[in-house]
Enzyme design. Sequence first.
Site, PDB file in Angstrom:
ATOM      1  N   THR A 145       0.820  -1.210   0.000  1.00 52.50           N
ATOM      2  CA  THR A 145       0.000   0.000   0.000  1.00 52.50           C
ATOM      3  C   THR A 145       0.859   1.268   0.000  1.00 52.50           C
ATOM      4  O   THR A 145       2.002   1.247   0.482  1.00 52.50           O
ATOM      5  CB  THR A 145      -0.892   0.006   1.264  1.00 52.50           C
ATOM      6  OG1 THR A 145      -1.456   1.290   1.457  1.00 52.50           O
ATOM      7  CG2 THR A 145      -0.083  -0.318   2.512  1.00 52.50           C
ATOM      8  N   ASP A 146       0.281   2.350  -0.491  1.00 58.83           N
ATOM      9  CA  ASP A 146       0.996   3.638  -0.436  1.00 58.83           C
ATOM     10  C   ASP A 146       1.037   4.196   0.989  1.00 58.83           C
ATOM     11  O   ASP A 146       1.776   5.126   1.275  1.00 58.83           O
ATOM     12  CB  ASP A 146       0.358   4.662  -1.386  1.00 58.83           C
ATOM     13  CG  ASP A 146      -1.087   5.002  -1.049  1.00 58.83           C
ATOM     14  OD1 ASP A 146      -1.674   4.336  -0.167  1.00 58.83           O
ATOM     15  OD2 ASP A 146      -1.649   5.941  -1.672  1.00 58.83           O
ATOM     16  N   GLU A 147       0.243   3.600   1.891  1.00 57.83           N
ATOM     17  CA  GLU A 147       0.173   4.151   3.251  1.00 57.83           C
ATOM     18  C   GLU A 147       1.487   3.992   4.003  1.00 57.83           C
ATOM     19  O   GLU A 147       1.718   4.652   5.012  1.00 57.83           O
ATOM     20  CB  GLU A 147      -0.998   3.519   4.018  1.00 57.83           C
ATOM     21  CG  GLU A 147      -2.305   3.740   3.265  1.00 57.83           C
ATOM     22  CD  GLU A 147      -3.578   3.412   4.044  1.00 57.83           C
ATOM     23  OE1 GLU A 147      -3.547   3.418   5.274  1.00 57.83           O
ATOM     24  OE2 GLU A 147      -4.603   3.173   3.378  1.00 57.83           O
ATOM     25  N   TYR A 170      -1.867  -0.337  10.941  1.00 60.85           N
ATOM     26  CA  TYR A 170      -1.975  -1.024   9.640  1.00 60.85           C
ATOM     27  C   TYR A 170      -0.759  -0.719   8.770  1.00 60.85           C
ATOM     28  O   TYR A 170      -0.072  -1.614   8.282  1.00 60.85           O
ATOM     29  CB  TYR A 170      -3.266  -0.613   8.914  1.00 60.85           C
ATOM     30  CG  TYR A 170      -3.277  -0.981   7.442  1.00 60.85           C
ATOM     31  CD1 TYR A 170      -3.269  -2.308   7.031  1.00 60.85           C
ATOM     32  CD2 TYR A 170      -3.288   0.012   6.446  1.00 60.85           C
ATOM     33  CE1 TYR A 170      -3.260  -2.655   5.676  1.00 60.85           C
ATOM     34  CE2 TYR A 170      -3.292  -0.319   5.098  1.00 60.85           C
ATOM     35  CZ  TYR A 170      -3.278  -1.656   4.715  1.00 60.85           C
ATOM     36  OH  TYR A 170      -3.270  -1.988   3.375  1.00 60.85           O
ATOM     37  N   LYS A 174       2.305  -3.124   7.338  1.00 61.51           N
ATOM     38  CA  LYS A 174       2.600  -3.321   5.908  1.00 61.51           C
ATOM     39  C   LYS A 174       4.038  -2.864   5.606  1.00 61.51           C
ATOM     40  O   LYS A 174       4.744  -3.495   4.821  1.00 61.51           O
ATOM     41  CB  LYS A 174       1.605  -2.549   5.027  1.00 61.51           C
ATOM     42  CG  LYS A 174       0.178  -3.089   5.038  1.00 61.51           C
ATOM     43  CD  LYS A 174       0.027  -4.500   4.475  1.00 61.51           C
ATOM     44  CE  LYS A 174       0.249  -4.602   2.988  1.00 61.51           C
ATOM     45  NZ  LYS A 174      -0.117  -5.957   2.476  1.00 61.51           N
TER      46      LYS A 174
HETATM   47  P1  NAD Z   1      -9.418  -7.624   2.181  1.00 65.77           P
HETATM   48  O1  NAD Z   1      -9.445  -7.333   3.647  1.00 65.77           O
HETATM   49  O2  NAD Z   1     -10.635  -7.377   1.368  1.00 65.77           O
HETATM   50  O3  NAD Z   1      -8.990  -9.145   1.926  1.00 65.77           O
HETATM   51  C1  NAD Z   1      -7.977  -9.771   2.656  1.00 65.77           C
HETATM   52  C2  NAD Z   1      -8.101 -11.273   2.410  1.00 65.77           C
HETATM   53  O4  NAD Z   1      -7.040 -11.918   3.132  1.00 65.77           O
HETATM   54  C3  NAD Z   1      -9.408 -11.878   2.913  1.00 65.77           C
HETATM   55  O5  NAD Z   1      -9.932 -12.755   1.942  1.00 65.77           O
HETATM   56  C4  NAD Z   1      -9.006 -12.632   4.169  1.00 65.77           C
HETATM   57  O6  NAD Z   1      -9.825 -13.780   4.428  1.00 65.77           O
HETATM   58  C5  NAD Z   1      -7.566 -13.021   3.854  1.00 65.77           C
HETATM   59  N1  NAD Z   1      -6.754 -13.199   5.068  1.00 65.77           N
HETATM   60  C6  NAD Z   1      -6.651 -12.362   6.119  1.00 65.77           C
HETATM   61  N2  NAD Z   1      -5.831 -12.871   7.053  1.00 65.77           N
HETATM   62  C7  NAD Z   1      -5.391 -14.063   6.565  1.00 65.77           C
HETATM   63  C8  NAD Z   1      -4.508 -15.048   7.058  1.00 65.77           C
HETATM   64  N3  NAD Z   1      -3.915 -14.924   8.257  1.00 65.77           N
HETATM   65  N4  NAD Z   1      -4.259 -16.134   6.289  1.00 65.77           N
HETATM   66  C9  NAD Z   1      -4.851 -16.280   5.075  1.00 65.77           C
HETATM   67  N5  NAD Z   1      -5.735 -15.387   4.571  1.00 65.77           N
HETATM   68  C10 NAD Z   1      -5.985 -14.279   5.311  1.00 65.77           C
HETATM   69  O7  NAD Z   1      -8.170  -6.790   1.630  1.00 65.77           O
HETATM   70  P2  NAD Z   1      -7.981  -6.040   0.227  1.00 65.77           P
HETATM   71  O8  NAD Z   1      -8.533  -4.672   0.341  1.00 65.77           O
HETATM   72  O9  NAD Z   1      -8.424  -6.930  -0.859  1.00 65.77           O
HETATM   73  O10 NAD Z   1      -6.390  -5.911   0.210  1.00 65.77           O
HETATM   74  C11 NAD Z   1      -5.588  -6.962  -0.321  1.00 65.77           C
HETATM   75  C12 NAD Z   1      -4.138  -6.571  -0.204  1.00 65.77           C
HETATM   76  O11 NAD Z   1      -3.905  -5.361  -0.934  1.00 65.77           O
HETATM   77  C13 NAD Z   1      -3.671  -6.302   1.229  1.00 65.77           C
HETATM   78  O12 NAD Z   1      -2.379  -6.816   1.373  1.00 65.77           O
HETATM   79  C14 NAD Z   1      -3.673  -4.784   1.330  1.00 65.77           C
HETATM   80  O13 NAD Z   1      -2.724  -4.338   2.265  1.00 65.77           O
HETATM   81  C15 NAD Z   1      -3.303  -4.392  -0.085  1.00 65.77           C
HETATM   82  N6  NAD Z   1      -3.804  -3.084  -0.541  1.00 65.77           N
HETATM   83  C16 NAD Z   1      -5.110  -2.742  -0.361  1.00 65.77           C
HETATM   84  C17 NAD Z   1      -5.574  -1.512  -0.843  1.00 65.77           C
HETATM   85  C18 NAD Z   1      -7.031  -1.116  -0.714  1.00 65.77           C
HETATM   86  O14 NAD Z   1      -7.380   0.015  -1.044  1.00 65.77           O
HETATM   87  N7  NAD Z   1      -7.920  -1.994  -0.289  1.00 65.77           N
HETATM   88  C19 NAD Z   1      -4.696  -0.630  -1.475  1.00 65.77           C
HETATM   89  C20 NAD Z   1      -3.351  -1.016  -1.634  1.00 65.77           C
HETATM   90  C21 NAD Z   1      -2.922  -2.243  -1.158  1.00 65.77           C
HETATM   91  P1  TYD Z   2     -10.825   3.988   4.331  1.00 70.29           P
HETATM   92  O1  TYD Z   2     -11.771   3.545   3.277  1.00 70.29           O
HETATM   93  O2  TYD Z   2     -10.957   3.408   5.704  1.00 70.29           O
HETATM   94  O3  TYD Z   2      -9.368   3.791   3.745  1.00 70.29           O
HETATM   95  P2  TYD Z   2      -7.921   4.298   4.324  1.00 70.29           P
HETATM   96  O4  TYD Z   2      -8.069   4.668   5.746  1.00 70.29           O
HETATM   97  O5  TYD Z   2      -7.077   3.074   4.143  1.00 70.29           O
HETATM   98  O6  TYD Z   2      -7.509   5.432   3.440  1.00 70.29           O
HETATM   99  O7  TYD Z   2     -10.967   5.554   4.496  1.00 70.29           O
HETATM  100  C1  TYD Z   2     -10.791   6.440   3.411  1.00 70.29           C
HETATM  101  C2  TYD Z   2     -10.886   7.849   3.960  1.00 70.29           C
HETATM  102  O8  TYD Z   2     -12.222   8.073   4.415  1.00 70.29           O
HETATM  103  C3  TYD Z   2      -9.992   8.096   5.170  1.00 70.29           C
HETATM  104  O9  TYD Z   2      -9.520   9.436   5.105  1.00 70.29           O
HETATM  105  C4  TYD Z   2     -10.913   7.934   6.352  1.00 70.29           C
HETATM  106  C5  TYD Z   2     -12.250   8.424   5.811  1.00 70.29           C
HETATM  107  N1  TYD Z   2     -13.463   7.791   6.390  1.00 70.29           N
HETATM  108  C6  TYD Z   2     -14.497   8.585   6.888  1.00 70.29           C
HETATM  109  O10 TYD Z   2     -14.431   9.830   6.877  1.00 70.29           O
HETATM  110  N2  TYD Z   2     -15.609   7.963   7.390  1.00 70.29           N
HETATM  111  C7  TYD Z   2     -15.733   6.602   7.437  1.00 70.29           C
HETATM  112  O11 TYD Z   2     -16.763   6.086   7.953  1.00 70.29           O
HETATM  113  C8  TYD Z   2     -14.652   5.810   6.910  1.00 70.29           C
HETATM  114  C9  TYD Z   2     -14.739   4.313   6.914  1.00 70.29           C
HETATM  115  C10 TYD Z   2     -13.539   6.455   6.386  1.00 70.29           C
END
Ligand code: NAD
Ligand code: TYD
Length: 367
Positions: A145-147, A170, A174
Amino acid sequence: MKKKILITGGAGFIGSHLVRLMVTKYPDYQFFNLDALTYAGNLENLKDIEKFPNYHFVKANILDAALLKVLFHKYSITDVIHLAAESHVDRSIISPLDFVYTNVIGTVNLLNTAKDFWKGDLSYENAQDGTWDKRRDHLFYHVSTDEVYGSLGKNGLFKETTPYDPNSPYSASKASSDHFVRAYRETYHLPIIVSNCSNNYGPNHFPEKLIPLFIDNIINEKELPVYGDGLYTRDWLYVIDHARAIDLIFHEGKIGDTYNIGGFNEWTNIDLVKLLCLQMDKKLGRAKGESEGLIKYVKDRPGHDRRYAIDATKLEKELGWTPSVTFEQGLEATIDWFLKNKSWLDNISNNSYQSYFERNFRNVGEI
Ligand code: NAD
Ligand code: TYD
């Protein structure tokens, strides 16, 4: 070489889109979707491809090192694309240790298993003379992630060279896993790639994150809790474009490198929520401005990063990737999907998630 690719977290949001894209595009590869099916994993996300002959589901936890070893041997895994993670910042504020276990220790377990299983093929010379790039017999691809870069001020963009500066449990977990991946490259010559992507949105997004939570709440005419002043900025990318980027980097990225993925698409939370409200009013046949009335400013998230924005120039220039949809198109497709798949949301609301949400998540600003 016919690849046998282990994709972890394939039942989650991004993982399920990646699995679908790769399973349908590469019939000659075998795919093993390893997922523990936590609250965020949902096999309904993959119903349409579950019978494909090159797709296999394995319910397993990446914390189970012994089982990982058995699986690598049993399926002769050639490559790993690692997405399994605890992924929500608010949850990480409530239970940081869960993030250390899965994101850090789970990742190190996977790295160890891959290193031991591929040991005979990893050589120092190979890593030093640059031939890594030409031999693509193995790859450990870590989806991040970019975070990890922390928070930007008004100006500037995250580049691949930006120093890590994570602020939430988080992003700290990461960042730690990214560091371990790089350490395995240096120490054991493990062929790795890391990509760091901006915020994703799209179908199957779990309704604890901003966009799907607010779509759900607008449908049900519930409050839209905007944290703090609503002027926090995120850079949004359609999930299928993230999956396309991972596929491209997996095949053509330079081994040992890092790639930032993003669509140059920054929005303050409040502007995004207003756009979402407008589009939802149209879709639901409500009067213009009706959904905006649901907005409620609430106490801020602790340690809330002010701004994220990705510079994706390297990915665009070196590999020719560009997003396939504009934000307006992606958001509309997302809203349409959620409206057509109300039962997907209802099934989630009917399981234990709802009580967790009500108990902990809504009150996160009060910690
Ligand atoms: P998500 O929470 O939707 O899915 C995570 C999946 O991992 C789930 O299916 C869960 O069952 C599985 N999981 C969790 N713990 C586990 C474990 N101990 N063993 C096996 N499986 C396990 O997450 P996502 O949003 O699809 O993100 C996927 C990846 O991409 C993550 O690594 C996240 O850090 C990264 N990512 C997410 C975003 C975003 O915006 N969602 C952006 C950049 C990077
Ligand atoms: P989120 O979807 O939780 O992603 P991330 O924290 O990984 O960026 O949140 C996106 C943005 O929205 C973040 O600035 C937090 C804000 N947010 C709210 O203002 N209200 C909400 O209920 C949630 C879930 C997020």
